[in-house]
Design an enzyme around this catalytic site. Structure first.
Site, PDB file in Angstrom:
ATOM      1  N   LYS A  16       0.824  -1.209   0.000  1.00  9.42           N
ATOM      2  CA  LYS A  16       0.000   0.000   0.000  1.00  9.42           C
ATOM      3  C   LYS A  16       0.864   1.267   0.000  1.00  9.42           C
ATOM      4  O   LYS A  16       0.599   2.191  -0.739  1.00  9.42           O
ATOM      5  CB  LYS A  16      -0.898   0.065   1.258  1.00  9.42           C
ATOM      6  CG  LYS A  16      -1.876  -1.057   1.409  1.00  9.42           C
ATOM      7  CD  LYS A  16      -2.829  -0.786   2.581  1.00  9.42           C
ATOM      8  CE  LYS A  16      -2.151  -0.647   3.929  1.00  9.42           C
ATOM      9  NZ  LYS A  16      -1.514  -1.869   4.439  1.00  9.42           N
TER      10      LYS A  16
ATOM     11  N   ARG B 271      -9.093   1.347   9.273  1.00 13.42           N
ATOM     12  CA  ARG B 271      -8.700  -0.035   9.537  1.00 13.42           C
ATOM     13  C   ARG B 271      -9.789  -0.776  10.300  1.00 13.42           C
ATOM     14  O   ARG B 271      -9.628  -1.968  10.570  1.00 13.42           O
ATOM     15  CB  ARG B 271      -7.432  -0.040  10.371  1.00 13.42           C
ATOM     16  CG  ARG B 271      -6.154  -0.319   9.587  1.00 13.42           C
ATOM     17  CD  ARG B 271      -5.011  -0.209  10.565  1.00 13.42           C
ATOM     18  NE  ARG B 271      -3.826  -0.889  10.190  1.00 13.42           N
ATOM     19  CZ  ARG B 271      -2.768  -0.320   9.634  1.00 13.42           C
ATOM     20  NH1 ARG B 271      -2.799   0.934   9.293  1.00 13.42           N
ATOM     21  NH2 ARG B 271      -1.679  -1.039   9.418  1.00 13.42           N
TER      22      ARG B 271
ATOM     23  N   ARG C  89      11.874  -5.301   4.314  1.00 13.73           N
ATOM     24  CA  ARG C  89      11.332  -3.954   4.274  1.00 13.73           C
ATOM     25  C   ARG C  89      12.211  -2.969   5.062  1.00 13.73           C
ATOM     26  O   ARG C  89      12.686  -3.275   6.154  1.00 13.73           O
ATOM     27  CB  ARG C  89       9.927  -3.969   4.849  1.00 13.73           C
ATOM     28  CG  ARG C  89       9.206  -2.682   4.571  1.00 13.73           C
ATOM     29  CD  ARG C  89       7.771  -2.931   4.481  1.00 13.73           C
ATOM     30  NE  ARG C  89       7.125  -2.798   5.771  1.00 13.73           N
ATOM     31  CZ  ARG C  89       5.843  -2.487   5.893  1.00 13.73           C
ATOM     32  NH1 ARG C  89       5.115  -2.308   4.825  1.00 13.73           N
ATOM     33  NH2 ARG C  89       5.304  -2.388   7.074  1.00 13.73           N
TER      34      ARG C  89
ATOM     35  N   ARG D 109      11.617  -1.571  10.798  1.00 13.31           N
ATOM     36  CA  ARG D 109      10.637  -1.203  11.831  1.00 13.31           C
ATOM     37  C   ARG D 109      10.552  -2.305  12.881  1.00 13.31           C
ATOM     38  O   ARG D 109      10.587  -3.478  12.558  1.00 13.31           O
ATOM     39  CB  ARG D 109       9.270  -1.012  11.176  1.00 13.31           C
ATOM     40  CG  ARG D 109       9.120   0.337  10.552  1.00 13.31           C
ATOM     41  CD  ARG D 109       7.945   0.388   9.614  1.00 13.31           C
ATOM     42  NE  ARG D 109       6.734  -0.193  10.171  1.00 13.31           N
ATOM     43  CZ  ARG D 109       5.558  -0.174   9.556  1.00 13.31           C
ATOM     44  NH1 ARG D 109       5.453   0.406   8.385  1.00 13.31           N
ATOM     45  NH2 ARG D 109       4.503  -0.724  10.102  1.00 13.31           N
TER      46      ARG D 109
ATOM     47  N   ARG E  38      -0.033  -8.816  13.359  1.00 13.33           N
ATOM     48  CA  ARG E  38      -0.633  -7.760  12.528  1.00 13.33           C
ATOM     49  C   ARG E  38      -1.501  -8.360  11.421  1.00 13.33           C
ATOM     50  O   ARG E  38      -2.540  -7.806  11.069  1.00 13.33           O
ATOM     51  CB  ARG E  38       0.460  -6.871  11.932  1.00 13.33           C
ATOM     52  CG  ARG E  38       1.147  -6.034  13.000  1.00 13.33           C
ATOM     53  CD  ARG E  38       2.401  -5.370  12.481  1.00 13.33           C
ATOM     54  NE  ARG E  38       2.115  -4.387  11.464  1.00 13.33           N
ATOM     55  CZ  ARG E  38       3.001  -3.972  10.565  1.00 13.33           C
ATOM     56  NH1 ARG E  38       4.210  -4.479  10.547  1.00 13.33           N
ATOM     57  NH2 ARG E  38       2.661  -3.061   9.686  1.00 13.33           N
TER      58      ARG E  38
HETATM   59  P1  AMP Z   1       1.176   0.845   9.129  1.00  9.80           P
HETATM   60  O1  AMP Z   1       2.419   1.631   8.897  1.00  9.80           O
HETATM   61  O2  AMP Z   1       0.012   1.380   8.328  1.00  9.80           O
HETATM   62  O3  AMP Z   1       1.371  -0.630   8.953  1.00  9.80           O
HETATM   63  O4  AMP Z   1       0.776   1.085  10.667  1.00  9.80           O
HETATM   64  C1  AMP Z   1       1.624   0.661  11.709  1.00  9.80           C
HETATM   65  C2  AMP Z   1       0.846   0.546  12.997  1.00  9.80           C
HETATM   66  O5  AMP Z   1       0.272   1.813  13.327  1.00  9.80           O
HETATM   67  C3  AMP Z   1      -0.323  -0.429  12.986  1.00  9.80           C
HETATM   68  O6  AMP Z   1       0.083  -1.763  13.210  1.00  9.80           O
HETATM   69  C4  AMP Z   1      -1.177   0.127  14.116  1.00  9.80           C
HETATM   70  O7  AMP Z   1      -0.659  -0.217  15.374  1.00  9.80           O
HETATM   71  C5  AMP Z   1      -1.002   1.629  13.938  1.00  9.80           C
HETATM   72  N1  AMP Z   1      -2.026   2.187  13.035  1.00  9.80           N
HETATM   73  C6  AMP Z   1      -1.816   2.787  11.830  1.00  9.80           C
HETATM   74  N2  AMP Z   1      -2.976   3.156  11.275  1.00  9.80           N
HETATM   75  C7  AMP Z   1      -3.947   2.783  12.131  1.00  9.80           C
HETATM   76  C8  AMP Z   1      -5.368   2.870  12.104  1.00  9.80           C
HETATM   77  N3  AMP Z   1      -6.029   3.413  11.079  1.00  9.80           N
HETATM   78  N4  AMP Z   1      -6.041   2.354  13.190  1.00  9.80           N
HETATM   79  C9  AMP Z   1      -5.400   1.824  14.238  1.00  9.80           C
HETATM   80  N5  AMP Z   1      -4.068   1.692  14.311  1.00  9.80           N
HETATM   81  C10 AMP Z   1      -3.340   2.163  13.263  1.00  9.80           C
END
Ligand code: AMP
Length: 214
Positions: free
Chosen positions: A17, A92, A127, A160, A171
């Site tokens: 994404k 999400r 990554r 990360r 996740r």
């Molecule tokens: P991402 O970089 O989009 O994979 O986000 C990393 C982490 O941030 C996720 O595993 C969640 O813990 C948190 N996070 C990001 N976006 C959201 C969201 N829309 N709702 C809840 N937690 C989020």
């Protein structure tokens, strides 16, 4: 294309994404908004938001809806979102999607990038993310032209914490349980398109462009 694009990218963590969001952002000159990147930068800066969110992220869990809804409300009010935007990682959960509607945001497109869990587990190990600007790379599929440094800003690239295998599998479970129901939510509104993620980045990019334009 003349229409404003207000796009949501759905897909499991590591489905691509972020990479597609950056490509579409450049192509249409609209901002790519990643709630994950906003939260990571808050953690790096030691803000209250960062302190509240850190433990959730490290466990691979979702940050509470109210927190991310506030983040997105503020971000979408910025002038650069007026002509369209890409949401990468928001919504999400169904309550987050409902909050967007309550804000009066009219989403025009939802693209779900689909990649099998096993492929994701393998991919995540390569990554890398820029500590400074949040740009994402992959050691094999999308390497930085500057090696261990960011091709955009020259910042240090790192792995990360939540890309560790045990956190990735949590996740993925969270994705299937809490985020995947959004596909039905947007299919009901007739704005969902599915893109099958390809091994080669440019092939996924071509399919995503087709889904957006076709
Ligand atoms: P991402 O970089 O989009 O994979 O986000 C990393 C982490 O941030 C996720 O595993 C969640 O813990 C948190 N996070 C990001 N976006 C959201 C969201 N829309 N709702 C809840 N937690 C989020």
């Amino acid at each position: 294309m003349n229409r404003a694009i207000k796009l949501i990218l759905l897909g499991a963590p590591g489905a691509g994404k972020g990479t597609q969001a950056e490509i579409i952002s450049k192509k249409y000159a609209i901002p790519a908004i990643s709630t994950g990147a906003i939260i990571r930068s808050a953690i790096a800066n030691g803000t209250e938001l960062g302190k509240a969110a850190a433990s959730y992220i490290e466990r691979g869990e979702l940050v509470p809806d109210a927190v991310v809804i506030d983040i997105i409300k503020e971000r979408l009010a910025a002038p650069d979102c007026r002509n369209g935007f890409i949401l990468d990682g928001f919504p999400r959960t169904v309550p987050q999607a409902q909050a967007l509607e309550d804000m009066g945001v009219e989403i025009t497109d939802v693209i779900s990038i689909e990649v099998p869990d096993e492929t994701i587990m393998t991919r995540m190990s390569g990554r890398r993310v820029c500590e400074v600007c949040g740009a994402t790379y992959h050691t094999i599929y999308n390497p930085s032209p500057r090696g261990g440094l960011c091709g955009v800003c020259g910042g240090q690239l790192t792995v990360r914490k939540d890309d560790k295998p045990e956190v990735v599998s949590e996740r993925l479970a969270v994705y299937h349980r809490q985020t995947e129901p959004l596909k039905a939510y947007y299919a009901d509104k007739d704005i969902l398109k599915i893109v099958v993620g390809q091994e080669k980045l440019e092939d996924t990019t071509a399919l995503t462009a087709k889904a957006l334009e076709g």
